[in-house]
Design a protein around this motif. Structure first.
Motif, PDB file in Angstrom:
ATOM      1  N   MET A 134      -4.318  10.830   9.995  1.00 21.74           N
ATOM      2  CA  MET A 134      -4.462  10.630   8.547  1.00 21.74           C
ATOM      3  C   MET A 134      -3.548   9.489   8.090  1.00 21.74           C
ATOM      4  N   LYS A 135      -4.128   8.535   7.331  1.00 20.21           N
ATOM      5  CA  LYS A 135      -3.351   7.394   6.868  1.00 20.21           C
ATOM      6  C   LYS A 135      -2.280   7.829   5.870  1.00 20.21           C
ATOM      7  N   GLU A 136      -1.095   7.230   5.981  1.00 18.40           N
ATOM      8  CA  GLU A 136      -0.058   7.500   4.989  1.00 18.40           C
ATOM      9  C   GLU A 136      -0.376   6.723   3.728  1.00 18.40           C
ATOM     10  N   ARG A 137      -0.082   7.335   2.582  1.00 23.43           N
ATOM     11  CA  ARG A 137      -0.496   6.787   1.290  1.00 23.43           C
ATOM     12  C   ARG A 137       0.713   6.270   0.519  1.00 23.43           C
ATOM     13  N   ILE A 138       0.627   5.024   0.089  1.00 21.81           N
ATOM     14  CA  ILE A 138       1.748   4.375  -0.595  1.00 21.81           C
ATOM     15  C   ILE A 138       1.298   3.906  -1.975  1.00 21.81           C
ATOM     16  N   GLU A 180      -0.869  -6.533   2.465  1.00 24.12           N
ATOM     17  CA  GLU A 180      -0.022  -6.403   3.643  1.00 24.12           C
ATOM     18  C   GLU A 180       0.063  -4.951   4.114  1.00 24.12           C
ATOM     19  N   LEU A 181       0.195  -4.041   3.168  1.00 23.10           N
ATOM     20  CA  LEU A 181       0.296  -2.621   3.526  1.00 23.10           C
ATOM     21  C   LEU A 181      -1.024  -2.101   4.102  1.00 23.10           C
ATOM     22  N   GLU A 182      -2.133  -2.532   3.504  1.00 21.18           N
ATOM     23  CA  GLU A 182      -3.438  -2.116   4.028  1.00 21.18           C
ATOM     24  C   GLU A 182      -3.669  -2.694   5.420  1.00 21.18           C
ATOM     25  N   HIS A 183      -3.179  -3.909   5.639  1.00 18.95           N
ATOM     26  CA  HIS A 183      -3.289  -4.512   6.972  1.00 18.95           C
ATOM     27  C   HIS A 183      -2.517  -3.696   8.006  1.00 18.95           C
ATOM     28  N   GLU A 184      -1.420  -3.058   7.560  1.00 22.02           N
ATOM     29  CA  GLU A 184      -0.622  -2.212   8.448  1.00 22.02           C
ATOM     30  C   GLU A 184      -1.242  -0.831   8.639  1.00 22.02           C
ATOM     31  N   GLY A 185      -2.316  -0.548   7.924  1.00 25.26           N
ATOM     32  CA  GLY A 185      -3.009   0.714   8.111  1.00 25.26           C
ATOM     33  C   GLY A 185      -2.740   1.777   7.062  1.00 25.26           C
ATOM     34  N   TYR A 186      -2.014   1.419   5.989  1.00 31.23           N
ATOM     35  CA  TYR A 186      -1.718   2.383   4.936  1.00 31.23           C
ATOM     36  C   TYR A 186      -2.826   2.393   3.882  1.00 31.23           C
ATOM     37  N   THR A 187      -2.972   3.516   3.218  1.00 32.68           N
ATOM     38  CA  THR A 187      -3.806   3.597   2.026  1.00 32.68           C
ATOM     39  C   THR A 187      -2.926   3.272   0.826  1.00 32.68           C
ATOM     40  N   VAL A 188      -3.386   2.359  -0.038  1.00 32.30           N
ATOM     41  CA  VAL A 188      -2.518   1.852  -1.103  1.00 32.30           C
ATOM     42  C   VAL A 188      -3.148   2.073  -2.473  1.00 32.30           C
ATOM     43  N   GLY A 189      -2.320   2.548  -3.410  1.00 31.94           N
ATOM     44  CA  GLY A 189      -2.713   2.656  -4.804  1.00 31.94           C
ATOM     45  C   GLY A 189      -1.804   1.778  -5.650  1.00 31.94           C
ATOM     46  N   ARG A 190      -2.262   1.434  -6.858  1.00 32.71           N
ATOM     47  CA  ARG A 190      -1.458   0.546  -7.704  1.00 32.71           C
ATOM     48  C   ARG A 190      -1.380   1.059  -9.134  1.00 32.71           C
ATOM     49  N   ALA A 191      -0.224   0.789  -9.753  1.00 35.61           N
ATOM     50  CA  ALA A 191      -0.029   1.031 -11.182  1.00 35.61           C
ATOM     51  C   ALA A 191       0.732  -0.162 -11.735  1.00 35.61           C
ATOM     52  N   ALA A 192       0.392  -0.586 -12.957  1.00 33.02           N
ATOM     53  CA  ALA A 192       0.967  -1.808 -13.507  1.00 33.02           C
ATOM     54  C   ALA A 192       2.013  -1.566 -14.587  1.00 33.02           C
ATOM     55  N   ASP A 193       2.293  -0.306 -14.912  1.00 33.14           N
ATOM     56  CA  ASP A 193       3.342  -0.021 -15.890  1.00 33.14           C
ATOM     57  C   ASP A 193       4.009   1.303 -15.523  1.00 33.14           C
ATOM     58  N   GLY A 194       5.167   1.535 -16.104  1.00 31.10           N
ATOM     59  CA  GLY A 194       5.952   2.701 -15.731  1.00 31.10           C
ATOM     60  C   GLY A 194       5.316   4.022 -16.108  1.00 31.10           C
TER      61      GLY A 194
END
Length: 232
Positions: A1-5, A21-35
């Motif tokens: 299972m991919k680690e999620r960042i 870069e993180l997805e290239h390393e095999g991680y699942t990535v989510g994004r948020a643009a504000d606190g």
């Protein structure tokens, strides 16, 4: 299972590069643009790590960090910031950050820190077999509840102070260099910043030893520090 960042970063160009870069390393990535949205996503329990920018709209990164820790969320967090003074770093660690990297940073270094922190947290379930309570003289450290007592009096510690005390207690009566402490407590070799250890040792002494005849935390000249029992 991919680690999620989860990447909480308001500069789209930086967030996009981190994601690629993180997805290239095999991680699942989510994004948020504000606190505020970042805090909501980080609180969901869906992530294995957060990369958290300090300067964010709506809620700054340190406030997001503070609220997560206040809610008891133990997710590993790396702070991203352009400020690299010792007070800034101490502030981040005081609020429970696990690591800290300053902009501009080398992507290889960030990826190495991500791998290292995930490895450390991935080992924690196996540590459940260790004793639930550490003792040194009249000091008791409850690992599961993160409560600390000296002569049955409760002592309030920040997350980083607690981790430092646990490390010293696990190696009680052993001399430990500042470099050893940085590597083990902060999770990597924090080259050139050994004065952070001195800062946190001072905090611990104020809380653990002040007012007691027998001091537990000792300076080892030319080496570093140790937690020493009175009769050891």
């Amino acid at each position: 299972m991919k680690e999620r960042i989860l990447v909480i970063e308001d500069e789209d160009s930086i967030a996009r590069i981190l994601q690629l870069e993180l997805e290239h390393e095999g991680y699942t990535v989510g994004r948020a643009a504000d606190g505020r949205s970042g805090l909501e996503q980080a609180s969901s329990g869906e992530w294995d790590m957060v990369l958290l920018d300090v300067m964010l709209p709506e809620l700054n990164g340190v406030e997001v960090l503070r609220r997560l820790r206040q809610a008891g969320n133990p997710i590993p967090i790396i702070l991203l910031t352009a400020r690299d003074t010792i007070p800034d770093k101490v502030s981040g660690f005081e609020h429970g950050a696990n690591d800290y990297i300053t902009k501009p940073f080398a992507m290889e270094e960030l990826l190495a820190r991500v791998r290292n922190l995930l490895r450390i947290f991935g080992q924690q379930p196996r540590e459940a077999e260790s004793p639930d309570v550490l003792k040194a003289a009249d000091l008791s450290i409850e690992l599961r509840t993160r409560k600390v007592f000296r002569k049955d009096l409760p002592i309030e510690l920040t997350p980083r102070e607690f981790e430092l005390l646990v490390y010293l207690a696990e190696h009680k009566n052993e001399e430990k260099s500042r470099e050893d402490i940085l590597s083990e407590v902060w999770g990597y070799d924090f080259i050139g910043e050994t004065n952070l250890v001195d800062v946190y040792i001072r905090y611990l002494r104020q809380k653990i030893d002040k007012g007691y005849r027998h001091k537990l935390i000792h300076t080892v000249r030319g080496v570093g520090y140790m937690l020493k029992e009175p009769d050891a």
